[in-house]
Design a protein around this motif. Sequence first.
Motif, short mmCIF file in Angstrom:
data_model
loop_
_atom_site.label_atom_id
_atom_site.label_comp_id
_atom_site.label_asym_id
_atom_site.label_seq_id
_atom_site.Cartn_x
_atom_site.Cartn_y
_atom_site.Cartn_z
N ALA A 10 0.84 -1.21 0.00
CA ALA A 10 0.00 0.00 0.00
C ALA A 10 0.87 1.25 0.00
O ALA A 10 0.56 2.23 -0.69
CB ALA A 10 -0.93 -0.01 1.22
N MET A 11 1.96 1.23 0.75
CA MET A 11 2.85 2.38 0.79
C MET A 11 3.52 2.59 -0.57
O MET A 11 3.62 3.72 -1.06
CB MET A 11 3.90 2.21 1.89
CG MET A 11 3.31 2.30 3.28
SD MET A 11 4.46 1.84 4.58
CE MET A 11 5.55 3.24 4.57
N LEU A 12 3.95 1.51 -1.20
CA LEU A 12 4.56 1.61 -2.53
C LEU A 12 3.56 2.12 -3.56
O LEU A 12 3.90 2.95 -4.41
CB LEU A 12 5.14 0.26 -2.96
CG LEU A 12 6.39 -0.19 -2.21
CD1 LEU A 12 6.75 -1.62 -2.60
CD2 LEU A 12 7.54 0.75 -2.49
N ALA A 13 2.32 1.64 -3.47
CA ALA A 13 1.29 2.12 -4.40
C ALA A 13 1.02 3.61 -4.18
O ALA A 13 0.83 4.36 -5.13
CB ALA A 13 0.01 1.31 -4.22
N SER A 14 1.02 4.03 -2.92
CA SER A 14 0.79 5.45 -2.62
C SER A 14 1.91 6.32 -3.16
O SER A 14 1.67 7.38 -3.75
CB SER A 14 0.67 5.66 -1.11
OG SER A 14 -0.43 4.97 -0.60
N VAL A 15 3.14 5.87 -2.97
CA VAL A 15 4.29 6.63 -3.48
C VAL A 15 4.25 6.68 -5.00
O VAL A 15 4.46 7.73 -5.61
CB VAL A 15 5.61 6.02 -2.98
CG1 VAL A 15 6.80 6.60 -3.73
CG2 VAL A 15 5.77 6.24 -1.49
N GLY A 16 3.95 5.55 -5.63
CA GLY A 16 3.86 5.52 -7.09
C GLY A 16 2.78 6.44 -7.62
O GLY A 16 2.98 7.17 -8.60
N THR A 17 1.64 6.44 -6.95
CA THR A 17 0.55 7.33 -7.35
C THR A 17 0.94 8.78 -7.17
O THR A 17 0.70 9.63 -8.04
CB THR A 17 -0.72 7.02 -6.53
OG1 THR A 17 -1.07 5.65 -6.73
CG2 THR A 17 -1.87 7.91 -6.95
N PHE A 18 1.57 9.10 -6.03
CA PHE A 18 2.01 10.47 -5.79
C PHE A 18 2.99 10.93 -6.86
O PHE A 18 2.86 12.03 -7.40
CB PHE A 18 2.66 10.58 -4.41
CG PHE A 18 3.34 11.90 -4.19
CD1 PHE A 18 2.60 13.03 -3.90
CD2 PHE A 18 4.72 12.02 -4.29
CE1 PHE A 18 3.22 14.25 -3.70
CE2 PHE A 18 5.35 13.22 -4.10
CZ PHE A 18 4.60 14.36 -3.81
N LEU A 19 3.96 10.09 -7.19
CA LEU A 19 4.95 10.46 -8.20
C LEU A 19 4.31 10.65 -9.57
O LEU A 19 4.65 11.58 -10.30
CB LEU A 19 6.06 9.41 -8.26
CG LEU A 19 6.96 9.33 -7.02
CD1 LEU A 19 7.93 8.16 -7.15
CD2 LEU A 19 7.70 10.65 -6.80
N ALA A 20 3.35 9.78 -9.90
CA ALA A 20 2.68 9.90 -11.19
C ALA A 20 1.85 11.18 -11.26
O ALA A 20 1.89 11.90 -12.26
CB ALA A 20 1.80 8.68 -11.44
N VAL A 21 1.14 11.48 -10.19
CA VAL A 21 0.32 12.70 -10.17
C VAL A 21 1.22 13.93 -10.21
O VAL A 21 0.92 14.90 -10.92
CB VAL A 21 -0.61 12.72 -8.94
CG1 VAL A 21 -1.25 14.08 -8.74
CG2 VAL A 21 -1.67 11.65 -9.07
N ARG A 22 2.32 13.90 -9.47
CA ARG A 22 3.23 15.04 -9.49
C ARG A 22 3.81 15.25 -10.88
O ARG A 22 3.92 16.37 -11.36
CB ARG A 22 4.36 14.83 -8.48
CG ARG A 22 5.23 16.10 -8.33
CD ARG A 22 6.26 15.93 -7.30
NE ARG A 22 7.29 15.04 -7.84
CZ ARG A 22 8.41 14.74 -7.21
NH1 ARG A 22 8.61 15.19 -6.00
NH2 ARG A 22 9.30 13.96 -7.76
N ARG A 23 4.15 14.17 -11.56
CA ARG A 23 4.70 14.26 -12.90
C ARG A 23 3.67 14.85 -13.86
O ARG A 23 3.99 15.68 -14.70
CB ARG A 23 5.13 12.87 -13.39
CG ARG A 23 5.96 12.89 -14.64
CD ARG A 23 6.48 11.52 -15.03
NE ARG A 23 7.17 10.84 -13.93
CZ ARG A 23 6.79 9.67 -13.42
NH1 ARG A 23 5.75 9.02 -13.92
NH2 ARG A 23 7.45 9.11 -12.44
N VAL A 24 2.42 14.46 -13.72
CA VAL A 24 1.37 14.97 -14.60
C VAL A 24 1.07 16.43 -14.29
O VAL A 24 0.89 17.24 -15.22
CB VAL A 24 0.09 14.11 -14.44
CG1 VAL A 24 -1.10 14.77 -15.10
CG2 VAL A 24 0.31 12.73 -15.02
N THR A 25 1.01 16.80 -13.01
CA THR A 25 0.63 18.17 -12.67
C THR A 25 1.75 19.18 -12.87
O THR A 25 1.49 20.34 -13.14
CB THR A 25 0.14 18.25 -11.21
OG1 THR A 25 1.15 17.76 -10.33
CG2 THR A 25 -1.13 17.46 -11.01
#
Length: 117
Positions: A97-112
Amino acid sequence: MLPTLGLLLACQLIGEVTVRGIGLSIPGPVLGLALLIVILRLRPALAGELRPTISVILANLSLLFVPAGVGVIGNLDVLSEDWFALLIVLVLSTLLAMLASVGTFLAVRRVTEGPAK
């Protein structure tokens, strides 16, 4: 407060009915949350109307964990028998869950943030 709760429950109900009707492999409330996000994107002013009720719900979120605690106490025999397997599953699921959260955060940051400068 009632219109906000009605909207939240309606989104969850629509998600549940859709998942069960189509046979999707995701939880109904997750689909309902996605529907709520779409509604809020289409009507941004609605977020301001929902905020007071949502703040009260979030402030009392800990009350929702009481049934889970009662379930744990009610199943102490299972915990005492299978504690090691449960510990392994708990640790692994937490890490995933922590890895998924970090991956999601990084993907959203990259998009935004857009392209790197």
